[in-house]
Write a protein that holds these residues in place. Sequence first.
Motif, PDB file in Angstrom:
ATOM      1  N   CYS A  28       0.842  -1.192   0.000  1.00 54.38           N
ATOM      2  CA  CYS A  28       0.000   0.000   0.000  1.00 54.38           C
ATOM      3  C   CYS A  28       0.879   1.244   0.000  1.00 54.38           C
ATOM      4  O   CYS A  28       2.088   1.158   0.182  1.00 54.38           O
ATOM      5  CB  CYS A  28      -0.929   0.005   1.209  1.00 54.38           C
ATOM      6  SG  CYS A  28      -0.062   0.053   2.784  1.00 54.38           S
ATOM      7  N   ARG A  29       0.234   2.389  -0.218  1.00 57.63           N
ATOM      8  CA  ARG A  29       0.951   3.664  -0.109  1.00 57.63           C
ATOM      9  C   ARG A  29       0.021   4.708   0.494  1.00 57.63           C
ATOM     10  O   ARG A  29      -1.190   4.677   0.289  1.00 57.63           O
ATOM     11  CB  ARG A  29       1.494   4.132  -1.444  1.00 57.63           C
ATOM     12  CG  ARG A  29       0.468   4.606  -2.427  1.00 57.63           C
ATOM     13  CD  ARG A  29       1.119   5.070  -3.733  1.00 57.63           C
ATOM     14  NE  ARG A  29       0.118   5.654  -4.599  1.00 57.63           N
ATOM     15  CZ  ARG A  29      -0.038   6.957  -4.793  1.00 57.63           C
ATOM     16  NH1 ARG A  29       0.766   7.811  -4.199  1.00 57.63           N
ATOM     17  NH2 ARG A  29      -0.985   7.425  -5.578  1.00 57.63           N
ATOM     18  N   LEU A  30       0.602   5.620   1.262  1.00 60.02           N
ATOM     19  CA  LEU A  30      -0.173   6.697   1.872  1.00 60.02           C
ATOM     20  C   LEU A  30      -0.607   7.693   0.805  1.00 60.02           C
ATOM     21  O   LEU A  30       0.152   7.990  -0.117  1.00 60.02           O
ATOM     22  CB  LEU A  30       0.666   7.439   2.912  1.00 60.02           C
ATOM     23  CG  LEU A  30       0.941   6.708   4.218  1.00 60.02           C
ATOM     24  CD1 LEU A  30       1.917   7.511   5.062  1.00 60.02           C
ATOM     25  CD2 LEU A  30      -0.335   6.460   4.988  1.00 60.02           C
ATOM     26  N   VAL A  31      -1.814   8.219   0.944  1.00 61.43           N
ATOM     27  CA  VAL A  31      -2.312   9.239   0.024  1.00 61.43           C
ATOM     28  C   VAL A  31      -3.013  10.328   0.820  1.00 61.43           C
ATOM     29  O   VAL A  31      -3.572  10.087   1.890  1.00 61.43           O
ATOM     30  CB  VAL A  31      -3.291   8.656  -1.020  1.00 61.43           C
ATOM     31  CG1 VAL A  31      -2.583   7.739  -1.977  1.00 61.43           C
ATOM     32  CG2 VAL A  31      -4.456   7.950  -0.379  1.00 61.43           C
ATOM     33  N   LYS A  32      -2.951  11.546   0.293  1.00 61.00           N
ATOM     34  CA  LYS A  32      -3.693  12.671   0.858  1.00 61.00           C
ATOM     35  C   LYS A  32      -4.719  13.084  -0.182  1.00 61.00           C
ATOM     36  O   LYS A  32      -4.380  13.318  -1.338  1.00 61.00           O
ATOM     37  CB  LYS A  32      -2.775  13.832   1.189  1.00 61.00           C
ATOM     38  CG  LYS A  32      -3.532  14.974   1.819  1.00 61.00           C
ATOM     39  CD  LYS A  32      -2.655  16.082   2.307  1.00 61.00           C
ATOM     40  CE  LYS A  32      -3.551  17.118   2.958  1.00 61.00           C
ATOM     41  NZ  LYS A  32      -2.899  18.362   3.190  1.00 61.00           N
ATOM     42  N   LEU A  33      -5.974  13.168   0.229  1.00 61.14           N
ATOM     43  CA  LEU A  33      -7.056  13.483  -0.685  1.00 61.14           C
ATOM     44  C   LEU A  33      -7.362  14.966  -0.670  1.00 61.14           C
ATOM     45  O   LEU A  33      -7.193  15.639   0.351  1.00 61.14           O
ATOM     46  CB  LEU A  33      -8.310  12.695  -0.294  1.00 61.14           C
ATOM     47  CG  LEU A  33      -8.105  11.189  -0.178  1.00 61.14           C
ATOM     48  CD1 LEU A  33      -9.355  10.543   0.394  1.00 61.14           C
ATOM     49  CD2 LEU A  33      -7.771  10.604  -1.519  1.00 61.14           C
ATOM     50  N   ASP A  34      -7.846  15.465  -1.801  1.00 62.27           N
ATOM     51  CA  ASP A  34      -8.229  16.870  -1.897  1.00 62.27           C
ATOM     52  C   ASP A  34      -9.743  16.971  -1.742  1.00 62.27           C
ATOM     53  O   ASP A  34     -10.487  16.700  -2.667  1.00 62.27           O
ATOM     54  CB  ASP A  34      -7.800  17.442  -3.243  1.00 62.27           C
ATOM     55  CG  ASP A  34      -8.101  18.915  -3.374  1.00 62.27           C
ATOM     56  OD1 ASP A  34      -8.382  19.567  -2.348  1.00 62.27           O
ATOM     57  OD2 ASP A  34      -8.049  19.432  -4.500  1.00 62.27           O
ATOM     58  N   ASN A  35     -10.195  17.332  -0.551  1.00 63.46           N
ATOM     59  CA  ASN A  35     -11.630  17.462  -0.274  1.00 63.46           C
ATOM     60  C   ASN A  35     -12.031  18.926  -0.113  1.00 63.46           C
ATOM     61  O   ASN A  35     -12.920  19.254   0.651  1.00 63.46           O
ATOM     62  CB  ASN A  35     -12.004  16.688   0.995  1.00 63.46           C
ATOM     63  CG  ASN A  35     -12.026  15.208   0.760  1.00 63.46           C
ATOM     64  OD1 ASN A  35     -12.109  14.762  -0.370  1.00 63.46           O
ATOM     65  ND2 ASN A  35     -11.946  14.439   1.819  1.00 63.46           N
ATOM     66  N   THR A  36     -11.394  19.819  -0.850  1.00 59.84           N
ATOM     67  CA  THR A  36     -11.695  21.236  -0.706  1.00 59.84           C
ATOM     68  C   THR A  36     -13.049  21.611  -1.290  1.00 59.84           C
ATOM     69  O   THR A  36     -13.602  22.638  -0.958  1.00 59.84           O
ATOM     70  CB  THR A  36     -10.607  22.090  -1.371  1.00 59.84           C
ATOM     71  OG1 THR A  36     -10.466  21.697  -2.744  1.00 59.84           O
ATOM     72  CG2 THR A  36      -9.276  21.932  -0.656  1.00 59.84           C
ATOM     73  N   VAL A  37     -13.608  20.774  -2.162  1.00 56.51           N
ATOM     74  CA  VAL A  37     -14.901  21.084  -2.779  1.00 56.51           C
ATOM     75  C   VAL A  37     -16.005  21.122  -1.740  1.00 56.51           C
ATOM     76  O   VAL A  37     -16.765  22.080  -1.654  1.00 56.51           O
ATOM     77  CB  VAL A  37     -15.235  20.049  -3.878  1.00 56.51           C
ATOM     78  CG1 VAL A  37     -16.621  20.299  -4.432  1.00 56.51           C
ATOM     79  CG2 VAL A  37     -14.196  20.099  -4.978  1.00 56.51           C
ATOM     80  N   ASP A  38     -16.107  20.080  -0.913  1.00 58.65           N
ATOM     81  CA  ASP A  38     -17.180  20.058   0.084  1.00 58.65           C
ATOM     82  C   ASP A  38     -16.691  20.281   1.507  1.00 58.65           C
ATOM     83  O   ASP A  38     -17.477  20.545   2.393  1.00 58.65           O
ATOM     84  CB  ASP A  38     -17.960  18.741   0.008  1.00 58.65           C
ATOM     85  CG  ASP A  38     -17.075  17.525   0.185  1.00 58.65           C
ATOM     86  OD1 ASP A  38     -15.881  17.685   0.465  1.00 58.65           O
ATOM     87  OD2 ASP A  38     -17.592  16.408   0.044  1.00 58.65           O
ATOM     88  N   GLY A  39     -15.388  20.177   1.734  1.00 53.96           N
ATOM     89  CA  GLY A  39     -14.825  20.424   3.056  1.00 53.96           C
ATOM     90  C   GLY A  39     -15.210  19.389   4.099  1.00 53.96           C
ATOM     91  O   GLY A  39     -15.063  19.618   5.287  1.00 53.96           O
ATOM     92  N   LYS A  40     -15.698  18.246   3.665  1.00 47.31           N
ATOM     93  CA  LYS A  40     -16.137  17.213   4.591  1.00 47.31           C
ATOM     94  C   LYS A  40     -15.401  15.915   4.307  1.00 47.31           C
ATOM     95  O   LYS A  40     -14.851  15.717   3.248  1.00 47.31           O
ATOM     96  CB  LYS A  40     -17.637  16.950   4.430  1.00 47.31           C
ATOM     97  CG  LYS A  40     -18.502  18.125   4.757  1.00 47.31           C
ATOM     98  CD  LYS A  40     -19.950  17.775   4.542  1.00 47.31           C
ATOM     99  CE  LYS A  40     -20.842  18.972   4.779  1.00 47.31           C
ATOM    100  NZ  LYS A  40     -22.240  18.684   4.482  1.00 47.31           N
TER     101      LYS A  40
END
Length: 71
Positions: A28-40
């Motif tokens: 596996c690998r760590l990921v950071k998601l971009d949730n700036t659209v809904d902020g949730k």
Amino acid sequence: MKKITVTVGSVTYAIKLRKLLVKNGIGCRLVKLDNTVDGKGCTHGVEIFEGDLYRTVFILRENGIAYKLKD
């Protein structure tokens, strides 16, 4: 093979999950998601191969880690 992202509540849980998966032989690998659209929702997680999904869910439930799946 298709990849699936397992999202968790914080970077701390993402690191803990990665350690558990590696310990159990799941790549596996760590990921950071971009949730700036809904902020949730979750902002961190790990990316796994689809074939490892059931084993990963078993590990998550066994260790009491809340998660969501994302394609």
